[in-house]
Design a protein around this motif. Structure first.
Motif, PDB file in Angstrom:
ATOM      1  N   ALA A 124       5.448  10.593 -40.983  1.00  0.00           N
ATOM      2  CA  ALA A 124       6.245   9.454 -41.472  1.00  0.00           C
ATOM      3  C   ALA A 124       5.317   8.296 -41.842  1.00  0.00           C
ATOM      4  CB  ALA A 124       7.245   9.012 -40.409  1.00  0.00           C
ATOM      5  N   ALA A 130      11.044   6.358 -51.759  1.00  0.00           N
ATOM      6  CA  ALA A 130      12.416   6.728 -51.404  1.00  0.00           C
ATOM      7  C   ALA A 130      12.400   7.736 -50.259  1.00  0.00           C
ATOM      8  CB  ALA A 130      13.133   7.302 -52.620  1.00  0.00           C
ATOM      9  N   HIS A 131      11.401   8.614 -50.299  1.00  0.00           N
ATOM     10  CA  HIS A 131      11.298   9.622 -49.244  1.00  0.00           C
ATOM     11  C   HIS A 131      10.859   9.004 -47.933  1.00  0.00           C
ATOM     12  CE1 HIS A 131       9.352  13.001 -47.030  1.00  0.00           C
ATOM     13  NE2 HIS A 131      10.406  13.646 -47.464  1.00  0.00           N
ATOM     14  N   GLU A 132      10.021   7.985 -48.017  1.00  0.00           N
ATOM     15  CA  GLU A 132       9.422   7.442 -46.801  1.00  0.00           C
ATOM     16  C   GLU A 132      10.157   6.244 -46.221  1.00  0.00           C
ATOM     17  OE1 GLU A 132       7.265   8.970 -45.123  1.00  0.00           O
ATOM     18  OE2 GLU A 132       6.854  10.522 -46.608  1.00  0.00           O
ATOM     19  N   SER A 133      11.107   5.676 -46.950  1.00  0.00           N
ATOM     20  CA  SER A 133      11.861   4.550 -46.374  1.00  0.00           C
ATOM     21  C   SER A 133      12.510   5.016 -45.073  1.00  0.00           C
ATOM     22  CB  SER A 133      12.948   4.101 -47.357  1.00  0.00           C
ATOM     23  OG  SER A 133      13.833   3.198 -46.698  1.00  0.00           O
ATOM     24  N   CYS A 134      12.335   4.217 -44.036  1.00  0.00           N
ATOM     25  CA  CYS A 134      12.873   4.652 -42.745  1.00  0.00           C
ATOM     26  C   CYS A 134      14.392   4.562 -42.732  1.00  0.00           C
ATOM     27  CB  CYS A 134      12.273   3.823 -41.609  1.00  0.00           C
ATOM     28  SG  CYS A 134      12.979   2.165 -41.427  1.00  0.00           S
ATOM     29  N   ASP A 181      18.278  12.034 -39.796  1.00  0.00           N
ATOM     30  CA  ASP A 181      17.713  11.979 -41.143  1.00  0.00           C
ATOM     31  C   ASP A 181      17.155  10.588 -41.418  1.00  0.00           C
ATOM     32  OD1 ASP A 181      18.197  14.601 -41.400  1.00  0.00           O
ATOM     33  OD2 ASP A 181      19.989  14.404 -42.631  1.00  0.00           O
ATOM     34  N   ARG A 182      16.810  10.358 -42.675  1.00  0.00           N
ATOM     35  CA  ARG A 182      15.971   9.198 -42.926  1.00  0.00           C
ATOM     36  C   ARG A 182      16.373   8.532 -44.227  1.00  0.00           C
ATOM     37  NH1 ARG A 182       9.555  10.243 -42.531  1.00  0.00           N
ATOM     38  NH2 ARG A 182       9.734  10.703 -44.729  1.00  0.00           N
ATOM     39  N   GLY A 183      15.933   7.307 -44.409  1.00  0.00           N
ATOM     40  CA  GLY A 183      16.152   6.597 -45.655  1.00  0.00           C
ATOM     41  C   GLY A 183      17.628   6.487 -45.973  1.00  0.00           C
ATOM     42  N   SER A 184      17.916   6.590 -47.255  1.00  0.00           N
ATOM     43  CA  SER A 184      19.298   6.442 -47.694  1.00  0.00           C
ATOM     44  C   SER A 184      20.168   7.591 -47.208  1.00  0.00           C
ATOM     45  CB  SER A 184      19.326   6.362 -49.222  1.00  0.00           C
ATOM     46  OG  SER A 184      20.576   5.940 -49.677  1.00  0.00           O
ATOM     47  N   SER A 240      20.197   8.636 -44.132  1.00  0.00           N
ATOM     48  CA  SER A 240      20.433   8.492 -42.694  1.00  0.00           C
ATOM     49  C   SER A 240      21.923   8.619 -42.407  1.00  0.00           C
ATOM     50  CB  SER A 240      19.944   7.122 -42.211  1.00  0.00           C
ATOM     51  OG  SER A 240      18.577   6.960 -42.499  1.00  0.00           O
TER      52      SER A 240
END
Lengths: 662, 551
Positions: free
Chosen positions: A352, A544-548, B201-204, B206
């Motif tokens: 991450a 976009a993939h790495e945004s938490c 999951d992660r980001g948008s 989630s």
């Protein structure tokens, strides 16, 4: 503990207990990631049983573990193939052909890559015979030898797309590229030993070279003296923000009652940056010595090296180095007879990018999702790891500490330029003939010297179109731009001067004045063959993939920007797209919990602003009517029972386009 | 409420939208703005929970006093500090006010920030408000009106997420509506002490969820529905039953245990649709338990007693109220004081208990008690005492040790010494009497709301009201006097309990000057020192402390 069908061997449980002991007794949760790694190594993936078992082991709820398994891409919930291949898809590798590597490797292995269901996660595709599996991953931090892949734990560099089939059976006789010897324009301090034919990572070699002498010198100094030397040196953090290291250290009170922690941020993930990899792999004791001096200076009894999950070899090397150093009593109880106890532990990340953000890293180290903390109040130096004062420093920064002790802060500060002291490692990747890392005196080399003299310039017949000077989050600079910078004149005076991109000195302040940043030192060169919309799209996909996903603007905006550039590339660009991209980015930058907001907004802001023509030419369609309702009337009637299957990757827009509504 | 005298709080000068105000130290900026009349919109912030600062809706401009070269604040023409405004917007939910702080909640930058956040929140949110159960009380809707754009610039496909997920027996989740504010997660961790929800999951992409093996089924789960600012978490009991804008809201409190959580009862046309907690820091903070919240269905039960009945021959037959009252009193007059017993209830209001004690007095009855009702309590809100008004029964002399006399009452009924039993809101079978023993009683006067085996044995059956159908007061376990308000009308011929009791007394001993419930309260407050000077209206919405806090 829940009954479990899987037999947990005594050996595995012993390893787990050992991992748990690396954290304070009341902070068992920190061991969640190490335990997940152990489970995955043993069983191949994290089953639900694994989630429950680990949760019970750490006295947590299963959801606490499930949150992690789904957050960190290196943990998988389904089995991979016997041989698992990770193909880097981030900018430098993509430019060097990693998408074709993926395609060819899949063909060779007979893998039908299933669609990336929600456009975000990179699911693993497994061959029918189960022998092989493959996935795209984000930056593996070896941009200088792009494209790169990982086969199991091994990094394979310079993978030619035409030779992708060889990934299935890597030839052990093929050596990875030679480490480069210094270029005449370099000034090597940190990388002094890298590339030396007689150099190895073992401690004897390091000791023969005068290793740990600075630690021995430091323990004879007072803590305040060490902090002062670091302050005098003017050392600025090499991780990206360039914050003065001595100032950061001085936030720790001399009479602090709580334990103070030091964390070495070895989560090198900024696309275009691959310096820490070589420090860790080639000169681990240098880093360790820097860490131990810093621990002594800050009265730190426990330090963690948070190393990115994609450096499994690096983690092993550091573990070994720690054991060697312990054998020499450079760490452990009563270090070198000082009465000072210090322990250094390795903590592996799991893919991450956000863990490079110091408070996200701290959360991750606490065994949680790497959600950055709000500041105020959670400044690490006050409320850091376990709510104790914590210093987080980059790998390279900590190595410099050793050299500051060796040289003295004053002499060190004479390297480089005022406020931009010392040396730093810049990494050049992308469209140059000799990509690689170069350690330079800060500001002593211009962008032109770096790109043309050191990195060999663009490939023949190509010209430089643009440069991303400090990792992919830095604002792009055009080759034909002119910048007004305050420059030292031949007579020694300072005057504002208009310079070209190639005349910009490689230092913090000059790149900031040019409207970008030195960042992590990752210089990505783009030549005139590059499509800027494609390039931005690749960067957008990364962010976009790495945004938490913790805070609204970044979570929603990063994916939105990616979807817009996706659509533009597919021929669906509408006239409003450049303006929408710009304002979406504007609405992210400066409004998020952490600097990821800027990191994901700056590329869009700068690409759209500086390559208006290219963006405009892909945005020619009239603005469509308002979005059709996302649900059909049938679905509306059958309210709340809409199937959750994801849509195909780009359905609606393209259908709308063919239906003539654009 | 503590007996120690607190030092006056330190007041800090804070400029909000150009006007200087004073706030006690420790006031959150977002709260200070609200107090100053400049409400700052928010999603993730909840004053009873920790501040994650994740929604970014409360971004404002903030400044600190400008420091002069002497490191002292520079002072402007108005004698107040000059403010150095920060270039970046700040969230107002995570910081306390400080001396000389400046805040702008409506500057162009602040407005632009909100607009941006609103747009981001809506791009992936379903825009199907007409079929969303949250419509009408949805913060996304409300803030869209105030801060949003009418048109969407979003041309892409929305992120698809799971819908219609049963998180537990009482809570349903729609992940597409979730804005990931984490209020529910924090509530479960910080208040319910049941760490059951989380993001995966992660980001948008989630997604809020529970682990498949562990459900959101703690006794406080429905509070997550209350604090969910959007339509993500809905009450499985209430969802799609009624549009919220049709609901009439009545302030009341929960009568399912001695805590007496303050509530709002949502009704339409004399039907109760839901009960939600109402903030009262002296009682229930902002929460209530699911058990109490959902405990109103019995008011709409088919077994409600709707008609007074009297025993004629061996059959209960419907009777007019005056006939039933007269019949009951005539029966009681047959017996001497020692032949009568009264089982009253800890669920009765003070007014009812007062009249009960008056009735006992004129009858000369000594055998009177309430039925204790206990269950497992918790350290959150649920009391082990499941009677809402045990303290009232004590204070008004209906019992001293609740339940102490029940054994004697039971034995005397069985032994035939007691020939007339008055059961008010309680079922004597629950204290061990059998239907046959009750049927053997020459007089068995029952006032209750639901029929049961015991009501079948009554010689006079007096149907009364439930907690939401009447006014009155109770004293909770911590000694706080609280007021019930009428949310719905009672069904059929059922009557307000105090009126039934008043009529029994009048029929027995003549007029007593009580015409309204206020009269009952006045009489009671004149006789009971703890209630002196109070009236129903003086109790107010938040109640009054009248007894020493027990425990």
């Amino acid at each position: 503990m829940d009954p479990t069908n899987t037999r947990i061997s005594a050996e595995l449980e012993r390893k787990m207990d050992e991992a748990i002991r690396r954290y304070p007794p009341d902070r068992k949760r920190s061991a969640a990631m190490p335990l997940l790694y152990l489970w995955q190594e043993k069983f191949g993936f994290i089953s639900d049983e694994g989630v429950r078992w680990i949760a019970a082991k750490l006295e947590l709820q299963p959801i606490n573990i499930l949150e992690l398994v789904t957050f960190y891409p290196m943990f998988r919930q389904a089995p991979a193939g016997k041989k698992h291949i990770r193909v880097c898809r981030t900018l430098s590798c993509a430019m060097a052909g990693s998408y074709r590597v993926m395609e060819n490797a899949c063909t060779a292995a007979g893998i039908v890559r299933h669609r990336d269901e929600n456009g975000m996660r990179n699911p693993i595709s497994v061959s029918a015979d189960g022998k092989c599996s493959i996935e795209f991953v984000e930056c593996l931090a070896s941009c200088g030898t792009a494209p790169v892949c990982m086969v199991e734990d091994e990094l394979i560099e310079n993978v030619q797309p035409s030779a992708a089939a060889a990934l299935l059976n890597p030839d052990p006789s093929i050596q990875n590229p030679q480490l480069s010897s210094p270029h005449p324009l370099e000034h090597r301090l940190i990388f002094k030993n890298i590339g030396r034919s007689d150099w190895t990572t073992d401690i004897d070699c390091y000791l023969r070279d005068g290793g740990y002498e600075q630690l021995k010198a430091a323990i004879k100094m007072s803590r305040a003296e060490i902090v002062n030397e670091v302050k005098t040196s003017g050392l600025r953090g090499r991780g990206g923000a360039g914050f003065p290291c001595g100032v950061k250290w001085s936030f720790i009170k001399a009479d602090e009652k709580k334990p103070v922690y030091l964390i070495c941020n070895a989560d090198e993930s900024e696309p275009g940056t691959f310096k820490d990899r070589y420090i860790i792999h080639e000169d681990p004791h240098q880093l360790l010595e820097g860490i131990l001096i810093s621990c002594f200076a800050l009265n730190v009894k426990t330090a963690y090296i948070y190393i990115r999950g994609e450096f499994p070899e690096g983690a092993k090397i550091l573990e070994h180095a720690i054991e060697e150093a312990r054998a020499h009593n450079f760490l452990g109880q009563n270090m070198l007879g000082t009465g000072f106890d210090v322990e250094v532990y390795i903590h592996r990340g799991a893919g991450a990018y956000i863990c490079g953000e110091e408070t996200g890293l701290i959360e991750s180290l606490e065994g949680k999702r790497a959600y950055p903390r709000i500041k105020p109040p959670y400044f690490p130096a006050v409320l850091g790891l376990y709510m104790c004062p914590t210093i987080v420093n980059n790998v390279e920064t900590l190595c410099h500490v050793k050299h500051i002790i060796a040289m003295g802060g004053g002499p060190y500060a004479r390297l480089g330029r005022p406020n931009n002291t010392g040396t730093r490692i810049v990494c050049v990747s992308g469209d140059v003939q000799r990509p690689g890392y170069f350690e330079i005196e800060v500001g002593a080399v211009t962008m032109g010297q770096l790109i043309y003299d050191m990195a060999g310039g663009p490939r023949s017949g190509r010209t430089v179109k643009a440069v991303i000077p400090g990792g992919s989050s830095a604002k792009v600079l055009r080759a034909d731009e002119r910048f007004k910078l305050k420059m030292k004149q031949p007579d020694g005076s300072i005057a504002e001067q208009e310079v070209s991109l190639f005349e910009i000195p490689m230092d913090f302040d000059s790149l900031a004045a040019a409207g970008s940043m030195a960042g992590s030192g990752g210089v990505i060169v783009l030549d005139d063959s590059r499509d800027m919309v494609w390039t931005l799209n690749n960067i957008n996909e990364f962010y976009a993939h790495e945004s938490c996903g913790q805070c609204t603007p970044c979570r929603e905006g990063s994916l939105w920007m990616k979807k817009i550039t996706d659509r533009m590339l597919l021929g669906g660009g509408v006239v409003q797209d450049p303006e929408t991209l710009k304002t979406v980015a504007d609405n992210i930058a400066g409004r998020t919990i952490c600097a990821f907001g800027e990191a994901c907004a700056w590329p869009t802001q700068s690409f759209v602003e500086k390559f208006k023509d290219e963006f405009a030419s892909r945005s020619q369609k009239p603005v469509p009517p308002a979005m059709p309702p996302e649900y059909t009337p049938g679905e509306l009637i059958d309210h709340e029972r809409i199937a959750t299957t994801a849509l195909p990757r780009n359905p609606g827009w393209e259908e709308t386009a063919t239906a003539g509504t654009i | 409420m503590g007996d120690q005298v607190l030092a006056p709080p330190q007041l800090l000068n804070v400029q909000i939208n150009g006007v200087w105000h004073q706030f006690p130290k420790g006031t959150r900026v977002i709260e200070a703005c609200e107090q100053a009349g400049s409400y700052v919109p928010r999603y993730c912030y909840h004053k009873k929970l920790s501040s994650p600062g994740n929604c970014r809706m409360c971004l404002i401009e903030m400044g600190m006093p400008k420091m002069g070269p002497d490191r002292k604040p520079e002072v402007g023409a108005d004698g107040m500090p000059l403010i150095n405004w920060m270039p970046r917007p700040q969230i107002s939910c995570a910081q306390d006010v400080s001396e000389g702080m400046g805040v702008r909640t409506d500057s162009p930058l602040a407005q632009e920030c909100r607009k941006g956040v609103m747009e981001f929140l809506l791009i992936n949110h379903p825009l199907d408000c007409p079929i969303c159960d949250q419509a009408g009380e949805c913060r996304l809707q409300e803030f869209s009106v105030e801060y949003g754009n009418a048109a969407s610039r979003f041309l892409e496909n929305k992120v698809k997420k799971p819908k219609n997920i049963e998180l537990g027996p009482r809570v349903t989740l729609d992940d597409e509506r979730c804005i990931l504010c984490s209020r529910c997660i924090r509530f479960c961790q910080e208040v319910a002490h049941d760490d059951v929800l989380g993001f995966v999951d992660r980001g948008s992409h989630s997604v809020l969820t529970a682990h498949p093996g562990k459900r959101l089924e703690n006794n406080y789960s429905l509070n997550t529905v209350d604090i969910c600012p959007v339509g993500a978490l809905t009450s499985s009991d209430f969802r799609f039953q009624m549009r919220v804008w049709f609901l009439k809201e009545t302030k009341s409190f929960c009568t399912s245990c001695a805590t007496g959580c303050n509530t709002i009862i949502g009704t339409r046309e004399d039907v109760i649709y839901r009960q939600t907690p109402r903030e009262n820091d002296a009682v229930n903070s902002s929460w209530m338990c699911d058990y109490g919240r959902l405990n109103f269905g019995y008011l709409q039960s088919d077994t409600r007693l709707l008609q007074p009945e009297i025993l004629a021959g061996d059959k209960l037959i419907p009777a007019e109220w005056n006939v039933a009252i007269t019949h009951a009193v005539a029966q009681l007059k047959h017996f001497s004081a020692w032949e009568i017993a009264i089982i009253a209830s800890g669920r009765m209001t003070n007014e009812e208990l007062w009249l009960t004690s008056q009735l006992a007095k004129i009858l000369g009855v000594d055998l009177i008690d309430i039925v204790p009702r206990t269950g497992p309590g918790d350290d959150i809100l649920l009391s082990a005492d499941r009677n809402p008004n045990t303290n009232g029964a004590r204070l008004l002399g209906v019992t001293s040790v609740p339940g102490a006399k029940l054994r004697e009452i039971k034995d005397d009924v069985v032994g035939g010494r007691v020939k007339a039993l008055i059961a008010l809101g309680e079922n004597p079978i629950e204290i061990g009497l059998t239907v046959e023993q009750l049927k053997a009683l020459p007089a068995f006067v029952v006032m209750n709301i639901l029929s049961n085996d015991a009501t079948e044995a009554a010689t006079a059956l007096l149907p009364s009201f439930g907690f939401a159908e009447k006014r009155g007061s109770m004293i909770n376990g911590k000694g706080r006097l609280q007021r019930l308000n009428r949310a719905v009308r009672g069904p059929g011929q059922a009557r307000d309990d105090w009126e039934i009791l008043r009529d029994l007394i009048q029929a027995y001993s003549g007029r007593n000057g009580i015409y309204s419930i206020e009269d009952v309260f006045r009489q009671m407050s004149e006789a009971v020192p703890a209630l002196a000077g109070l009236s129903l209206s003086k109790i107010g919405d938040l109640g009054v402390q009248v007894m020493e806090s027990a425990k």
